[in-house]
Write an enzyme that holds these catalytic residues in place. Structure first.
Site, PDB file in Angstrom:
ATOM      1  NE  ARG A  40       5.694  11.841 -31.522  1.00  0.00           N
ATOM      2  CZ  ARG A  40       6.368  10.731 -31.212  1.00  0.00           C
ATOM      3  NH1 ARG A  40       6.032  10.031 -30.154  1.00  0.00           N
ATOM      4  NH2 ARG A  40       7.368  10.339 -31.961  1.00  0.00           N
TER       5      ARG A  40
ATOM      6  CG  HIS B   2       3.198   8.880 -34.722  1.00  0.00           C
ATOM      7  ND1 HIS B   2       4.105   8.197 -33.967  1.00  0.00           N
ATOM      8  CD2 HIS B   2       3.842   9.996 -35.152  1.00  0.00           C
ATOM      9  CE1 HIS B   2       5.260   8.865 -33.925  1.00  0.00           C
ATOM     10  NE2 HIS B   2       5.110   9.969 -34.632  1.00  0.00           N
TER      11      HIS B   2
ATOM     12  CD1 TRP C  28      12.248  20.490 -31.510  1.00  0.00           C
ATOM     13  CD2 TRP C  28      10.507  19.657 -30.394  1.00  0.00           C
ATOM     14  NE1 TRP C  28      12.174  19.140 -31.777  1.00  0.00           N
ATOM     15  CE2 TRP C  28      11.116  18.607 -31.111  1.00  0.00           C
ATOM     16  CE3 TRP C  28       9.374  19.357 -29.607  1.00  0.00           C
ATOM     17  CZ2 TRP C  28      10.647  17.288 -31.083  1.00  0.00           C
ATOM     18  CZ3 TRP C  28       8.911  18.052 -29.579  1.00  0.00           C
ATOM     19  CH2 TRP C  28       9.540  17.029 -30.306  1.00  0.00           C
TER      20      TRP C  28
HETATM   21 FE1  DDH Z   1       7.358  14.788 -34.046  1.00  0.00          FE
HETATM   22  N1  DDH Z   1       8.496  13.885 -32.619  1.00  0.00           N
HETATM   23  N2  DDH Z   1       8.660  14.174 -35.484  1.00  0.00           N
HETATM   24  N3  DDH Z   1       6.152  15.581 -35.480  1.00  0.00           N
HETATM   25  N4  DDH Z   1       6.046  15.326 -32.611  1.00  0.00           N
HETATM   26  C1  DDH Z   1       8.252  13.877 -31.272  1.00  0.00           C
HETATM   27  C2  DDH Z   1       7.245  14.543 -30.616  1.00  0.00           C
HETATM   28  C3  DDH Z   1       6.231  15.237 -31.265  1.00  0.00           C
HETATM   29  C4  DDH Z   1       9.816  13.483 -35.275  1.00  0.00           C
HETATM   30  C5  DDH Z   1      10.231  12.912 -34.083  1.00  0.00           C
HETATM   31  C6  DDH Z   1       9.621  13.137 -32.852  1.00  0.00           C
HETATM   32  C7  DDH Z   1       6.388  15.573 -36.821  1.00  0.00           C
HETATM   33  C8  DDH Z   1       7.595  15.211 -37.435  1.00  0.00           C
HETATM   34  C9  DDH Z   1       8.625  14.555 -36.801  1.00  0.00           C
HETATM   35  C10 DDH Z   1       4.885  16.040 -32.832  1.00  0.00           C
HETATM   36  C11 DDH Z   1       4.300  16.316 -34.047  1.00  0.00           C
HETATM   37  C12 DDH Z   1       4.879  16.065 -35.289  1.00  0.00           C
HETATM   38  C13 DDH Z   1       9.250  13.089 -30.614  1.00  0.00           C
HETATM   39  C14 DDH Z   1       9.334  12.837 -29.114  1.00  0.00           C
HETATM   40  C15 DDH Z   1      10.105  12.636 -31.588  1.00  0.00           C
HETATM   41  C16 DDH Z   1      11.343  11.775 -31.391  1.00  0.00           C
HETATM   42  C17 DDH Z   1       8.378  11.725 -28.658  1.00  0.00           C
HETATM   43  C18 DDH Z   1       8.480  11.483 -27.180  1.00  0.00           C
HETATM   44  O1  DDH Z   1       9.599  11.238 -26.713  1.00  0.00           O
HETATM   45  O2  DDH Z   1       7.435  11.528 -26.493  1.00  0.00           O
HETATM   46  C19 DDH Z   1      10.578  13.422 -36.515  1.00  0.00           C
HETATM   47  C20 DDH Z   1      11.905  12.728 -36.686  1.00  0.00           C
HETATM   48  C21 DDH Z   1       9.844  14.117 -37.451  1.00  0.00           C
HETATM   49  C22 DDH Z   1      10.233  14.436 -38.854  1.00  0.00           C
HETATM   50  O3  DDH Z   1       9.588  15.303 -39.501  1.00  0.00           O
HETATM   51  C23 DDH Z   1      11.278  13.970 -39.461  1.00  0.00           C
HETATM   52  C24 DDH Z   1       5.223  16.013 -37.546  1.00  0.00           C
HETATM   53  C25 DDH Z   1       5.127  16.091 -39.063  1.00  0.00           C
HETATM   54  C26 DDH Z   1       4.277  16.320 -36.588  1.00  0.00           C
HETATM   55  C27 DDH Z   1       2.882  16.806 -36.790  1.00  0.00           C
HETATM   56  O4  DDH Z   1       2.095  16.836 -35.890  1.00  0.00           O
HETATM   57  C28 DDH Z   1       2.409  17.244 -38.096  1.00  0.00           C
HETATM   58  C29 DDH Z   1       4.351  16.477 -31.561  1.00  0.00           C
HETATM   59  C30 DDH Z   1       3.112  17.354 -31.360  1.00  0.00           C
HETATM   60  C31 DDH Z   1       5.196  15.978 -30.566  1.00  0.00           C
HETATM   61  C32 DDH Z   1       5.093  16.177 -29.059  1.00  0.00           C
HETATM   62  C33 DDH Z   1       4.409  15.021 -28.377  1.00  0.00           C
HETATM   63  C34 DDH Z   1       4.345  15.162 -26.884  1.00  0.00           C
HETATM   64  O5  DDH Z   1       3.966  14.170 -26.245  1.00  0.00           O
HETATM   65  O6  DDH Z   1       4.644  16.224 -26.343  1.00  0.00           O
END
Ligand code: DDH
Length: 287
Positions: free
Chosen positions: A44, A48, A187
């Site tokens: 993540r 980001h 998920w």
């Molecule tokens: Fe995500 N993401 N993401 N995400 N994401 C969250 C957690 C993680 C969205 C929202 C959230 C991608 C796309 C989207 C990962 C990877 C990727 C969380 C929760 C939210 C909310 C955070 C928390 O509470 O700690 C949304 C909306 C989108 C979207 O596509 C519209 C993408 C593209 C990626 C990527 O890696 C390419 C990962 C891994 C996590 C888990 C993190 C954790 O600490 O566990």
């Protein structure tokens, strides 16, 4: 070579593989975090750092590692990523020649590969920048919104519909934390292993609104232990997105191939590589 000054040291494949190995070992050793791994939060962080890119102005992206600074570090979307940045600090101290920007992306690459994901080719060459390069808030997706918003955000980076769905497959990993986003839960049933389960579950489970005090999110009807965000459910509500979800649910190899290609694209958005920056494919610790 490890203590060499950044200015007179030209790192090669073996040096980056050494950093990879150090991250992978730290992942194994620190198995008391969250679901047993820092892997998801490292992915993540890399996402980001990269996902702030704007193709029109050329601003944002992984070059710069500007999330080290306010205001970007305190953007709501980045809540909790301090854990990933802190995890990588001892690695940075041991290999001072690597930029934070290259290190954060290498962290994501290592995490995906060590969590049994596909090989993610890696190209170094990012340079750190100061707080004046911080991006404005609002460039990352809002989980409460639907397909139109998701398209707006990812089209701004230069992705198409198929690529958006492939990227979202990263939600096989990790979980939502009420303390970070307000949302809650994982998920998939194996949040520390890279799979196409996110797509399988989207298609095969029944999703209903969860009744609780928190923000609107879905739960699976059968076990009530899994979650989907409104922005996740958009991928099965929208016909075009859904076709790609079905493709990836049916074939993990196809998903892995497309995911690897698109995450390399994400990680390289806006990075001013030169011909002196070769692409590396790292061995996993197991190999
Ligand atoms: Fe995500 N993401 N993401 N995400 N994401 C969250 C957690 C993680 C969205 C929202 C959230 C991608 C796309 C989207 C990962 C990877 C990727 C969380 C929760 C939210 C909310 C955070 C928390 O509470 O700690 C949304 C909306 C989108 C979207 O596509 C519209 C993408 C593209 C990626 C990527 O890696 C390419 C990962 C891994 C996590 C888990 C993190 C954790 O600490 O566990």
């Amino acid at each position: 070579t490890q203590g060499a000054e950044a200015k007179d040291f030209k790192p090669e494949f073996k040096d980056f593989q050494a950093v990879y190995n150090e991250i992978a070992k730290a992942l194994q050793e620190n198995d008391d975090y969250d679901d047993g791994s820092y892997g998801p939060v490292l992915v993540r962080l890399a996402w980001h750092a990269s996902g702030t890119y704007d193709k029109v102005t050329g601003t944002g992206g992984s070059n710069g590692a500007t999330m080290r600074f306010d205001p970007e570090s305190s953007h709501g979307a980045n809540a909790g990523l301090i854990n990933a940045r802190n995890f990588l600090e001892p690695i940075k101290a041991k290999f001072p020649w690597i930029s934070y920007s290259d290190l954060w992306i290498l962290g994501g690459v290592t995490a995906i590969q060590e969590m049994q994901g596909p090989k993610i080719p890696y190209r170094p060459g990012r340079l750190d920048r100061d707080f004046t390069s911080c991006t404005p808030d609002g460039r990352l997706p809002d989980a409460a919104q639907g397909a139109d918003h998701v398209r707006n955000i990812f089209y701004r980076m230069g992705f198409n519909d198929q690529e958006i769905v492939a990227l979202a497959g990263a939600h096989a990993l990790g979980r939502c934390h009420t303390s970070n986003s307000g949302f809650d839960g994982p998920w998939t049933f194996s949040p520390t292993v890279m799979t196409n389960d996110y797509f399988k579950l989207l298609i095969n489970s029944k999703w209903q609104w969860r009744k609780w005090d928190g923000p609107k999110q879905y739960e699976d009807k059968e076990t009530k232990s899994l979650m989907m965000l409104p922005a996740d459910i958009a991928f099965i509500q929208d016909k075009t997105f859904k076709q790609t979800v079905e493709k990836y649910a049916a074939d993990n190899d196809v998903f892995f191939k497309d995911f690897s290609a698109v995450i390399v694209k994400l990680f390289e958005l806006g990075v001013p590589f030169t011909e002196a920056n070769p692409t590396y494919v790292f061995k996993t610790l197991e190999q």
